[in-house]
Motif scaffolding. Structure first.
Motif, short mmCIF file in Angstrom:
data_model
loop_
_atom_site.label_atom_id
_atom_site.label_comp_id
_atom_site.label_asym_id
_atom_site.label_seq_id
_atom_site.Cartn_x
_atom_site.Cartn_y
_atom_site.Cartn_z
N ALA A 119 0.82 -1.22 0.00
CA ALA A 119 0.00 0.00 0.00
C ALA A 119 0.85 1.26 0.00
O ALA A 119 0.38 2.33 -0.42
CB ALA A 119 -0.94 -0.01 1.21
N ARG A 120 2.09 1.18 0.43
CA ARG A 120 2.98 2.35 0.42
C ARG A 120 3.23 2.84 -1.00
O ARG A 120 3.65 3.99 -1.20
CB ARG A 120 4.32 1.99 1.07
N TYR A 121 3.00 1.97 -1.99
CA TYR A 121 3.26 2.34 -3.38
C TYR A 121 2.00 2.84 -4.10
O TYR A 121 2.03 3.07 -5.30
CB TYR A 121 3.86 1.15 -4.13
N ARG A 122 0.91 3.00 -3.36
CA ARG A 122 -0.34 3.42 -3.99
C ARG A 122 -0.19 4.81 -4.63
O ARG A 122 -0.58 5.01 -5.78
CB ARG A 122 -1.48 3.44 -2.96
N ALA A 123 0.36 5.77 -3.90
CA ALA A 123 0.48 7.13 -4.44
C ALA A 123 1.39 7.14 -5.67
O ALA A 123 1.08 7.79 -6.68
CB ALA A 123 1.02 8.08 -3.37
N PHE A 124 2.51 6.41 -5.61
CA PHE A 124 3.40 6.36 -6.76
C PHE A 124 2.72 5.70 -7.95
O PHE A 124 2.85 6.16 -9.10
CB PHE A 124 4.68 5.59 -6.41
N THR A 125 1.96 4.63 -7.68
CA THR A 125 1.26 3.93 -8.76
C THR A 125 0.25 4.84 -9.44
O THR A 125 0.15 4.87 -10.68
CB THR A 125 0.55 2.67 -8.21
#
Length: 411
Positions: A119-125
């Motif tokens: 979930a830490r990569y949601r914003a980057f995704t």
């Protein structure tokens, strides 16, 4: 000698013939109905197509995931001299190992692949999705959604997640493409096998050097996280770790690219379901899950009988190949009501699109994150999205994968 059950009335069909590559489902449905566990002389393998029968195999320790030897047997004689190191690398992929080694290898990545970590990569995704679409999905333009969006978006996210510097991206993804040709069985000519074997070796060399760099200069990425946890050199060797990283590099991009494209195709050919997602964007998650069930990126997985076993009244002998045809099991009417219907609101039974049990896809959370972001943004922010050539779609000639060669669309 292995005792085979009588063949069903249904005639044999080669699963790599052009018509079966285009649409295997009618045949698989008929096979599941007549003989959910069937010995196929044509494929020299058992075809397991029923949901309960596939689940039984996935739970049974007598059904082994070790298939490195069959892969090596398929290599043309002239390319064998290049194969020793490459197949040593494949032998370290956890997907080709059984417990207890599989469990030991998988545990190294368990925390990094947990939903909360992903979930830490949601914003980057979401940022990467908007950036890719701004370049490739210009309103009123026509383009190949597969080449323009479905392939580069997972590549961006997975490279960021693994910690691949952008300048290394072209070489990294070239090696991954060639490794896919080897593992998925699309390499046919001796020259193609040689290129694939060399690419796997080059990928391992590159990732080994990257691990050394991350030891000296940790970052915010998968490799750094696992190194910080201290398991490399303890529960797994560095050689095992780097070998598993080659699996991580290969697996994420190919599966997620096909999942994005297959989901968009499913929605564009079903106006009512497309309208539902546009009205309620959160249903993009349901669209991705229904694609995984009905027309997902994986058609089957290959196993081997480690010892004699009985399955649904059939006797499978040690050494027999077993095709676990999840593409058929996911359409089993005994498990899924109205199984041929694509329903973004479907709930209930668990599909096998990412496998089950010990070999459940460890990267499922990340693949879902990327696919849902891409599908939701594509269909909701591009109201003019339509197929440019509905009758001209073709599929990759793979026994294992279900992926389009291209997806021409009007944006």
């Amino acid at each position: 000698m292995t005792t085979r059950a009588p063949a069903p009335v249904l005639p044999e069909r080669y699963l790599l013939s052009p018509d079966m590559i285009a649409d295997p489902y009618d045949h698989l449905d008929a096979l599941r109905e007549q003989a959910p566990v069937h010995w196929s002389p044509l494929h020299h393998a058992w075809l397991v197509t029923g949901y309960e029968q596939v689940m039984s195999c996935l739970r049974d320790p007598a059904v082994s995931a070790d298939r490195v030897r069959p892969l090596m047997d398929a290599v043309p004689q002239g390319a064998r001299e290049d194969a020793e190191r490459a197949f040593g690398i494949l032998s370290r992929w956890m997907v080709f190992n059984d417990p207890p080694r599989h469990r030991r290898l998988r545990r190294v990545f368990q925390e990094a692949f947990a939903a909360r970590a992903v979930a830490r990569y949601r914003a980057f995704t979401e940022k990467a999705t908007r950036a890719v679409l701004a370049r490739k999905a210009v309103p009123s333009s026509t383009g190949d959604l597969m080449a323009g969006v479905a392939k580069p978006l997972p590549a961006l996210v997975f490279a960021r997640w693994l910690g691949i510097p952008p300048t290394d991206g072209p070489s990294f993804w070239y090696w991954n493409t060639r490794v896919a040709d080897l593992v998925l069985g699309t390499a046919q000519e001796e020259s193609e096998y040689r290129a694939s074997l060399q690419a796997l070796v080059s990928l391992e060399d590159y990732l080994g050097a990257l691990v050394a760099r991350r030891r000296a200069e940790p970052g915010d990425d998968l490799i750094s996280q696992v190194l910080r946890e201290g398991r490399v050199g303890d529960s797994v060797s560095e050689e095992e770790f780097v070998g598993m990283l080659t699996q991580m590099a290969f697996a994420g991009g190919e599966t997620t690219s096909n999942l994005i494209a297959n989901t968009v195709l499913a929605l564009l050919t079903r106006p009512d379901q497309l309208a539902a997602v546009r009205a309620e964007p959160e249903l993009a998650q349901g669209a991705v899950e229904e694609t995984l069930r009905l027309d997902g990126p994986s058609k089957m997985s290959i196993r081997t009988a480690a010892r004699d076993l009985d399955l649904d009244g059939r006797t499978l002998r040690a050494g027999d190949r077993i095709f676990l045809v999840t593409a058929a099991a996911n359409r089993d009417p005994a498990r899924f009501p109205d199984p041929g219907r694509f329903d973004v609101r479907r709930s209930g039974a668990t599909h096998l699109g990412f496998g089950f049990g010990a070999h459940f896809c460890i990267g499922a959370a990340l693949a879902r994150l990327v696919a849902v972001a891409a599908v939701r943004t594509l269909v909701c922010d591009h109201p003019g999205l339509t197929l440019a050539d509905p009758g001209g779609l073709t599929w990759q000639p793979s026994l294992l994968n279900r992926g389009l060669t291209a997806l021409p669309v009007h944006y």
